[in-house]
Design an enzyme around this catalytic site. Structure first.
Site, short mmCIF file in Angstrom:
data_model
loop_
_atom_site.label_atom_id
_atom_site.label_comp_id
_atom_site.label_asym_id
_atom_site.label_seq_id
_atom_site.Cartn_x
_atom_site.Cartn_y
_atom_site.Cartn_z
N CYS A 130 43.45 32.91 60.02
CA CYS A 130 42.19 32.76 59.28
C CYS A 130 41.35 31.63 59.90
CB CYS A 130 42.46 32.49 57.80
SG CYS A 130 40.94 32.59 56.80
N ASP A 199 44.39 26.86 50.46
CA ASP A 199 43.37 26.90 49.39
C ASP A 199 43.88 26.20 48.15
OD1 ASP A 199 42.73 29.40 51.17
OD2 ASP A 199 40.92 28.86 50.04
C1 RUB Z 1 39.75 30.55 53.95
C2 RUB Z 1 41.17 30.12 54.05
C3 RUB Z 1 41.46 28.81 54.72
C4 RUB Z 1 41.57 27.71 53.65
C5 RUB Z 1 41.61 26.32 54.25
O1 RUB Z 1 39.57 31.64 53.07
O2 RUB Z 1 42.09 30.76 53.55
O3 RUB Z 1 42.66 28.86 55.42
O4 RUB Z 1 40.48 27.79 52.76
O5 RUB Z 1 40.41 26.06 54.94
P1 RUB Z 1 38.09 32.18 52.79
P2 RUB Z 1 39.88 24.58 55.17
O6 RUB Z 1 37.47 32.48 54.12
O7 RUB Z 1 38.30 33.41 51.96
O8 RUB Z 1 37.33 31.11 52.03
O9 RUB Z 1 40.95 23.87 55.92
O10 RUB Z 1 38.62 24.73 55.97
O11 RUB Z 1 39.63 23.97 53.83
#
Ligand code: RUB
Length: 328
Positions: A130, A199
């Site tokens: 992701c 998240d």
């Molecule tokens: C994004 C996702 C990321 C986490 C952490 O999901 O799963 O791995 O949010 O991201 P979506 P960060 O695209 O559905 O929002 O480290 O940038 O907080």
């Protein structure tokens, strides 16, 4: 008075995923609350102002259900409204808390990148899933220190956030190879570390992250590859300490298959769960701004570092419905 456009736009940006990733969502929510306070033009009374801020907070929290960084940011910014006596004090408290949240968040990511990079040995191959800006910072730092020679990044169906990861890592000069999600197990024998974001992290150390993370972790465990989760402390969920389950977001099936295909196959069911849960046994360490922890130490972050108690958590139970109680 209604909420200003700046707030409505940020809320809609989060809902439609123009603003995405748990950290950015949280910082944007804090920013939106600051705009709300700055652009407030109603009666100069604490009670009116609080009502208005609660409306803004509820709107923001309702935009996406899974990332706890969002309600945590809203509570952080609004909780000091408890006990304020004048409108001016209330407004100032929101602005200050929003700025503090954003600054703390940026500093946390920086610290996590320092700690995380050290956990990666020279000449390593890393896999990420992701788009986590925190994981990207860890990997980029490790690369700049000569620790990473190659990154595999999954495309991350169906929303393809992996393409953002690809672009960001390329900006840092990191050699990146993009793979379909289904190639993870095939490629795992070349990988030394998996680094992902989060998240939400529960009190027992389970990590909720983009759908597919648990499969990546499963393949990593089988291949004896270490799995690191890079996450700021506002990704830990206080409500899980009193047994609440994390709500997994399901999005539109059209993100998975095009509308015309759905129309040609009436009655077909397509599921689009967008997060999954990786149990603590599949995670080697959670890298936070408070240090590198075993997932089982999540409870210490919630109680020792964030100062939650079972009593104070009760205030945030059903947070959307009870936001007033959190600040009254
Ligand atoms: C994004 C996702 C990321 C986490 C952490 O999901 O799963 O791995 O949010 O991201 P979506 P960060 O695209 O559905 O929002 O480290 O940038 O907080």
């Amino acid at each position: 008075m209604g909420l200003p456009n700046s707030v409505l736009q940020i809320a809609s940006g989060i809902r439609t995923m123009k603003i995405r990733g748990a950290g950015r969502i949280a910082r944007s929510a804090a920013e939106a609350l600051k705009y709300a306070a700055l652009e407030y033009s109603g009666a100069r009374e604490v009670s009116e102002f609080k009502k208005y801020m609660v409306e803004a907070g509820k709107l923001l929290i309702s935009t996406r259900p899974t990332a706890v960084s969002l309600p945590n940011a809203v509570v952080f910014v609004l909780r000091n409204l408890r006990g304020v006596s004048s409108y001016e004090e209330a407004r100032e408290s929101v602005i200050k808390a929003a700025d503090a949240f954003i600054k703390n968040s940026e500093e946390a990511v920086k610290r996590i990148s320092e700690y995380g990079a050290k956990r990666i040995k020279e000449g390593s191959v890393v896999l990420t899933h992701c788009h986590s800006s925190t994981a990207v910072e860890v990997i980029a730092r490790a690369y700049s220190e000569g620790r990473v020679v190659k990154v595999y990044n999954t495309e991350t169906r169906p929303f393809l956030q992996g393409r953002i990861t690809f672009t960001h890592l390329r900006k840092y000069g990191v050699p990146v190879v993009q793979i379909p999600d289904s190639a993870v197990r095939y490629i795992m024998h070349e990988v030394d570390y998996v680094v992902v974001g989060a998240d939400t992290i529960t009190s027992n150390g389970a990590v909720v992250n983009k759908i597919g993370t648990s499969q990546v972790a499963l393949a990593a465990k089988e291949a004896r590859v270490r799995v690191y989760v890079a996450a700021e402390s506002y990704k830990f969920s206080p409500l899980t300490l009193i047994g609440e389950l994390v709500k997994i977001e399901y999005r539109d099936p059209e993100e998975v298959v095009p509308r015309d295909w759905l129309d040609k196959h009436p009655g077909v069911r397509v599921l689009n769960p967008v997060f999954d849960v990786t149990p603590p046994d599949y995670i080697d360490a959670i890298i936070t701004e408070y240090g590198v922890l075993p997932p089982q130490a999540s409870i210490l972050i919630l109680i020792d570092k964030l100062g939650w108690t079972l009593e104070s958590i009760k205030y945030s139970e059903n947070i959307v419905e009870n936001l007033e109680k959190t600040i009254e």
